[in-house]
Design an enzyme around this catalytic site. Structure first.
Site, PDB file in Angstrom:
ATOM      1  N   TYR A 106      57.488 124.038 -65.067  1.00 52.79           N
ATOM      2  CA  TYR A 106      58.677 125.176 -65.034  1.00 52.79           C
ATOM      3  C   TYR A 106      58.101 126.156 -66.591  1.00 52.79           C
ATOM      4  CZ  TYR A 106      60.822 125.521 -60.558  1.00 52.79           C
ATOM      5  OH  TYR A 106      60.698 125.215 -58.794  1.00 52.79           O
ATOM      6  N   LYS A 118      56.543 110.808 -58.817  1.00 52.33           N
ATOM      7  CA  LYS A 118      54.551 110.320 -57.496  1.00 52.33           C
ATOM      8  C   LYS A 118      54.004 109.579 -59.316  1.00 52.33           C
ATOM      9  CE  LYS A 118      52.619 111.255 -55.325  1.00 52.33           C
ATOM     10  NZ  LYS A 118      52.331 110.681 -54.027  1.00 52.33           N
ATOM     11  N   ASP A 136      56.942 111.556 -51.826  1.00 50.36           N
ATOM     12  CA  ASP A 136      56.722 111.746 -50.561  1.00 50.36           C
ATOM     13  C   ASP A 136      57.382 111.464 -49.868  1.00 50.36           C
ATOM     14  OD1 ASP A 136      55.413 109.796 -52.255  1.00 50.36           O
ATOM     15  OD2 ASP A 136      53.369 110.151 -50.685  1.00 50.36           O
ATOM     16  N   ASP A 160      62.969 121.651 -57.120  1.00 39.80           N
ATOM     17  CA  ASP A 160      63.090 122.412 -55.824  1.00 39.80           C
ATOM     18  C   ASP A 160      62.913 121.780 -55.297  1.00 39.80           C
ATOM     19  OD1 ASP A 160      62.837 125.237 -56.063  1.00 39.80           O
ATOM     20  OD2 ASP A 160      60.945 124.912 -56.089  1.00 39.80           O
ATOM     21  N   ASP A 203      65.328 122.535 -51.261  1.00 45.29           N
ATOM     22  CA  ASP A 203      65.141 122.666 -50.027  1.00 45.29           C
ATOM     23  C   ASP A 203      64.915 122.337 -48.108  1.00 45.29           C
ATOM     24  OD1 ASP A 203      65.566 125.359 -51.677  1.00 45.29           O
ATOM     25  OD2 ASP A 203      63.070 126.365 -50.410  1.00 45.29           O
TER      26      ASP A 203
HETATM   27  C1  IPM Z   1      65.263 127.986 -56.846  1.00 46.32           C
HETATM   28  C2  IPM Z   1      64.099 128.975 -57.194  1.00 46.32           C
HETATM   29  C3  IPM Z   1      63.588 129.427 -58.492  1.00 46.32           C
HETATM   30  C4  IPM Z   1      63.038 128.318 -58.317  1.00 46.32           C
HETATM   31  C5  IPM Z   1      62.462 130.362 -58.650  1.00 46.32           C
HETATM   32  C6  IPM Z   1      63.182 131.325 -57.568  1.00 46.32           C
HETATM   33  C7  IPM Z   1      61.709 130.626 -59.570  1.00 46.32           C
HETATM   34  O1  IPM Z   1      63.401 128.623 -56.043  1.00 46.32           O
HETATM   35  O2  IPM Z   1      66.105 128.500 -57.688  1.00 46.32           O
HETATM   36  O3  IPM Z   1      65.288 127.439 -56.450  1.00 46.32           O
HETATM   37  O4  IPM Z   1      61.686 127.419 -58.186  1.00 46.32           O
HETATM   38  O5  IPM Z   1      63.442 127.365 -59.294  1.00 46.32           O
HETATM   39 MN    MN Z   2      64.113 126.938 -54.643  1.00 45.90          MN
END
Ligand code: IPM
Ligand code: MN
Length: 365
Positions: A131, A189, A222, A246, A250
């Protein structure tokens, strides 16, 4: 408070109602200042943030509640990056804390896995890795174009997030409840990332040595993706780098009802920290009154905990958990309510429950 764009505006409104209700009854001593930073504001002002925005936040505030950023009128997301990624890096919010707690059996998509077994924390390094925006293009716009994307790992950055992971594990309710040592699992990794991954591996082992009361373990990222689905009950704290965190957070959100219900904190312990639902601005859902406010409300609970307002935070967690159990939710969680009605359902419970016992099993984080 920075509501931002899209559904962020609607979900933050409900979280603010919760904070205001607590303030009104004297359960919280805090002043709330709204900031207009958003796509609308960027387009009108010609810039995403005023001069000195981060310095002002750091100087004048203890915590920030944000909504979401992203708007089709700014297709490169430049304002979102400047505001959100800017806060994370410029305010040095090195820990992205993402609790994954399933609030009702109905929300678990895993056959035979009850809600009580899905309760862990994804801790994502939040200031470096992929990032940092380092890199560039060579032979740009030719058929030989080359792109290089930097992925930065520092010893200091890795050490502080690993250390915080063990500290979080010690505070986490689940191991205490189960009467076993707290667990910290690190995912990288290092089998392919011989430099950054390898540094993570060495630093994690060193830090683990300072926490002999905790169990430290490792999986490749993974394999962890698979095991989060296969054996979610076995994790307490998962610590990993910015990009893996990240993605894995999710994935983990899908085990508890999706992005609508997951909160997060961008934390620097002891300093100004920023709390946000994991959901994005979801432009197609915006303005319809159907977005789930619980991710934002639970983020407000995390904010309260950061401010030391444990009792108020516990009440919010409890009110959310009870609303989910009663099915008083938006459609994404199987209910029928609008954003505002789902917020009101939480508020009604909050007002009925003026304190009392808070078991660690009820705290979302
Ligand atoms: C998150 C989002 C952000 C990230 C994006 C919107 C830049 O996906 O907060 O997880 O990748 O960190
Ligand atoms: Mn995210």
């Amino acid at each position: 408070m920075v509501a931002g764009d899209g559904i962020g505006v609607e979900t933050t409104r409900e979280a603010v109602r919760v904070l205001e209700a607590l303030a009104r009854e004297g359960a919280l001593r805090a002043e709330l200042t709204p900031f207009p930073w958003s796509a609308d504001h960027t387009l009108a002002a010609g810039r995403a943030l005023p001069e000195g925005a981060f310095e002002r936040l750091r100087r004048d505030f203890d915590a920030v509640l944000v909504g979401a950023f992203g708007d089709p009128r700014i297709p490169d997301m430049s304002h979102a990056k400047e505001i959100l990624l800017g806060m994370r890096s410029r305010l040095d919010l090195f820990a992205n804390v993402r609790p994954v707690k399933c609030l009702d059996d109905r929300l678990s998509p895993l056959k035979g896995v009850p809600a009580s077994e899905i309760d862990f924390l994804v801790l994502r390094e939040n200031t470096e890795g992929a990032y940092v925006g380092m890199g560039g293009r060579f032979l740009a716009d030719t058929k030989d174009e080359v792109a290089i994307e930097g992925d930065v790992t520092t010893r200091a950055g890795t050490e502080r997030i690993c250390r915080y992971a063990f500290e979080c594990a010690r505070r986490f309710g689940k191991p205490r409840r189960l009467g076993r040592p707290p667990r910290v699992l690190m995912a990288d990794k290092h089998n392919v990332q011989r430099f950054g991954g390898e540094l993570w591996r060495r630093v994690f082992l060193e830090v683990a040595g300072d926490f002999p009361d905790c169990e430290a373990s490792h999986l490749f990222a993974d394999t962890l993706a698979m095991d989060i689905v296969r054996r979610p009950a076995s994790f307490d704290v998962i610590v990993t780098n910015n990009l893996f965190g990240d993605i894995l957070s999710d994935l983990a959100a899908a085990l508890v009802g999706g992005l609508g219900v997951t909160p997060s904190g961008n934390v620097h312990p002891g300093q100004l920290s920023v709390f946000e639902p994991v959901h994005g601005s979801a432009p197609p859902l915006a303005g319809k009154g159907i977005a789930n406010p619980l991710g934002s409300i639970l983020s407000a609970a995390m904010l309260l905990r950061h401010l030391g307002e444990e009792a108020a935070a516990g009440r919010v967690d409890r009110a959310v958990a009870a609303s989910v159990k009663a099915g008083e939710t938006t459609v994404d969680l199987g209910g029928k309510l609008s954003t505002a009605a789902a917020g009101s359902a939480v508020l009604a419970r909050l007002e009925r429950d003026a304190g009392g016992h808070l078991g660690p099993e009820q705290a979302v984080w």
